[in-house]
Design an enzyme around this catalytic site. Structure first.
Site, mmCIF file in Angstrom:
data_model
loop_
_atom_site.group_PDB
_atom_site.id
_atom_site.type_symbol
_atom_site.label_atom_id
_atom_site.label_comp_id
_atom_site.label_asym_id
_atom_site.label_seq_id
_atom_site.Cartn_x
_atom_site.Cartn_y
_atom_site.Cartn_z
ATOM 1 N N TYR B 157 -38.824 -1.735 119.315
ATOM 2 C CA TYR B 157 -37.910 -0.594 119.335
ATOM 3 C C TYR B 157 -37.063 -0.580 118.062
ATOM 4 O O TYR B 157 -36.934 0.450 117.393
ATOM 5 C CB TYR B 157 -37.002 -0.710 120.572
ATOM 6 N N LYS B 161 -37.216 2.196 115.062
ATOM 7 C CA LYS B 161 -36.038 3.021 114.760
ATOM 8 C C LYS B 161 -35.560 2.801 113.321
ATOM 9 O O LYS B 161 -35.083 3.749 112.677
ATOM 10 C CB LYS B 161 -34.918 2.731 115.757
#
Lengths: 255, 256
Positions: B157, B161
């Site tokens: 994640y 990002k």
């Protein structure tokens, strides 16, 4: 809506005057603070219809708690503080005197900090408030010939982060508004880098133009809007993409 | 201080069947934008379309799988065919998988990267091709504070990002001169179904998140409204390559 009070440090600067107009239009009572009291008075005279108080900013190292108390008595408790930078000093690092570097630190970092501390302390006591430090792009990376400006602006960015970390829980949001290249900045860059005209500066900006006052006001409004209630420690660049671009292609992004 | 109008503009939002994406559609729709609900879960997409229409918003569900570039291109083409324009594109689809890095499977890693990084690129490319050929437009990528500061158990994640933030900057530099602005929003911990699931899964407690946040509370969905409206509207016409944080000060605090 009850009138709110804003303090503008270095209100007589180009950016200060632009933001003063926006705040007056939004109904704020304004404490116009400037090292040059005449500049603050001229601005106050122009802001017809706004409740204003013009004050001379004392030198770096002065305690300004008394002045903020005077503003609170005259206009009401401040809920917004805006600090603006002075004109930059552009000089090659090999020619930069320690006294000049110290002056940049005093003007860009030490004096705004004194206002942050004094106004922020009162805002914390009220349980709400907002601080916006207006800065330049020189604080986001190395700018040859702008050492004092660049170092002090970078310090202001971490001052902003630190106050956000300390004061957000107390209801005081602190952010930075990093303005793009103004026509005056473009001229300073042109002179400092011995450029033949400003086109190289404009070519360096992905959106292909210099910043306009209304661009800054829109970003400023975003930061101070009460609905931006979960925004603190932001470093908002109104820069046409200047900082995002990696500058690999010589001659500008637009070539 | 003044609310901009988005009347006549068309916005496509990926992953807008629920949560953040649906709230973005709601905010833009309330200002007059036509909202294309691009969602993989057809039931959720249709429910979102119906809910928004019930609120007076012009909304249209289109199926999308952001991991498949053909699917993303089809959604963009459908938007153009039906509405004749595309002004705003929000890459919001995401997935939050928590696991110790030594236990992360290749499938789980690939899924996170496919949805949040490749999917964001496919979305930017599809929107950019249309916007570059027409009157320009604005693209908003939903990043995260985890793209700026690390968090244990969120390797894929966080990597995705962080990639989204740099992708945003690259495209801002490439497309700025052709009237396409590309920005991102990095929310902090906002109360959504996704974050509630993460909390329930034991990845962290509400108290831990609150303590870590300078604001000492979690964010609310409505607190993202100003950021998305600012970036979607002409108020930000000189802003590109920016990642706006709406995080209660999270990233500012590097201390204990």
């Amino acid at each position: 809506m009850p009138e709110k009070t804003a303090i503008l440090f270095r209100a007589g600067s180009e950016t200060g005057a632009v933001l003063a107009d926006a705040l007056a239009a939004a109904g704020y009572a304004l404490a116009l603070v400037d090292p040059d009291p005449a500049a603050a008075s001229v601005l106050a005279a122009r802001l017809v219809g706004a409740r204003t108080l013009s004050l001379a900013a004392p030198p770096a190292g002065s305690n300004v708690e008394g002045l903020v108390a005077e503003i609170a008595r005259g206009l009401g408790e401040p809920s917004l503080l805006v600090t603006c930078p002075p004109d930059p000093l552009v000089v090659k690092s090999t020619d930069l005197a320690e006294a000049s570097l110290q002056e940049s630190m005093n003007e860009i970092l030490v004096r705004p900090f004194a206002w942050c501390r004094a106004a922020g302390g009162r805002m914390l006591a009220q349980g709400e408030g907002c601080i916006v430090n207006v800065l330049r792009l020189s604080g986001l990376g190395g700018w040859p010939g702008w050492l004092g400006d660049s170092a002090a602006m970078a310090a202001m960015i971490n001052l902003t982060h630190t106050l956000a970390a300390e004061w957000t829980a107390g209801g005081v949001r602190t952010s930075a508004l990093v303005g793009g290249i103004t026509p005056a900045n473009a001229a300073q860059i042109e002179r400092g880098a011995a450029l033949a005209g400003q086109q190289a500066v404009i070519d360096r900006i992905p959106l292909g133009r210099l910043v306009a006052p209304e661009d800054l006001v829109a970003g400023f409004n975003y930061l101070v809007d009460p609905e931006s209630s979960y925004v603190s420690g932001e470093v908002l660049r109104i820069d046409g993409g200047w900082d995002a671009w990696g500058r690999l292609h010589a001659g500008g992004v637009r070539k | 201080m003044s609310t901009p109008s988005l009347a006549g503009r068309v916005a496509l939002i990926t992953g807008s069947g629920r949560g953040l994406g649906l709230s973005f559609a709601r905010h833009l729709g309330a200002l007059g934008a036509t909202c294309v609900i691009a969602e993989k879960d057809e039931a959720a997409g249709q429910a979102a379309e119906a809910a928004l229409r019930g609120e007076g918003v012009s909304a249209r569900f289109v199926p999308i799988d952001v991991t498949q570039c053909d699917s993303v291109d089809r959604a963009a083409a459908l938007c153009l065919e039906e509405f004749g324009r595309l002004d705003i594109w929000i890459n919001n689809a995401g997935v939050a998988l928590h696991r110790a890095s030594e236990e992360v499977t290749a499938e789980s890693w690939d899924l996170s990267i496919a949805i949040m990084l490749s999917g964001t690129f496919y979305g930017c490319r599809a929107a950019g091709r249309i916007m570059l050929a027409r009157d320009g437009g604005t693209i908003i990528n939903i990043a995260s504070i985890n793209g700026m500061v690390a968090q244990s158990g969120r390797a894929a994640y966080s990597a995705a990002k962080a990639g989204v933030i740099r992708l945003t900057e690259v495209l801002a530099g490439e497309w700025g001169s052709r009237k396409v602005r590309v920005n991102a929003i990095a929310p902090g911990v906002i109360l959504t179904e996704l974050s509630e699931r993460a909390i329930k899964s034991g990845a962290a407690t509400v108290e831990i998140y609150e303590q870590r946040t300078p604001a000492k509370r979690l964010g609310r969905l409505e607190e993202l409204k100003n950021a998305v409206v600012f970036l979607a509207s002409d108020a930000s016409s000189y802003v590109t390559g920016q990642t706006l944080r709406v995080d209660g000060g999270w990233v500012s605090d590097h201390f204990l």
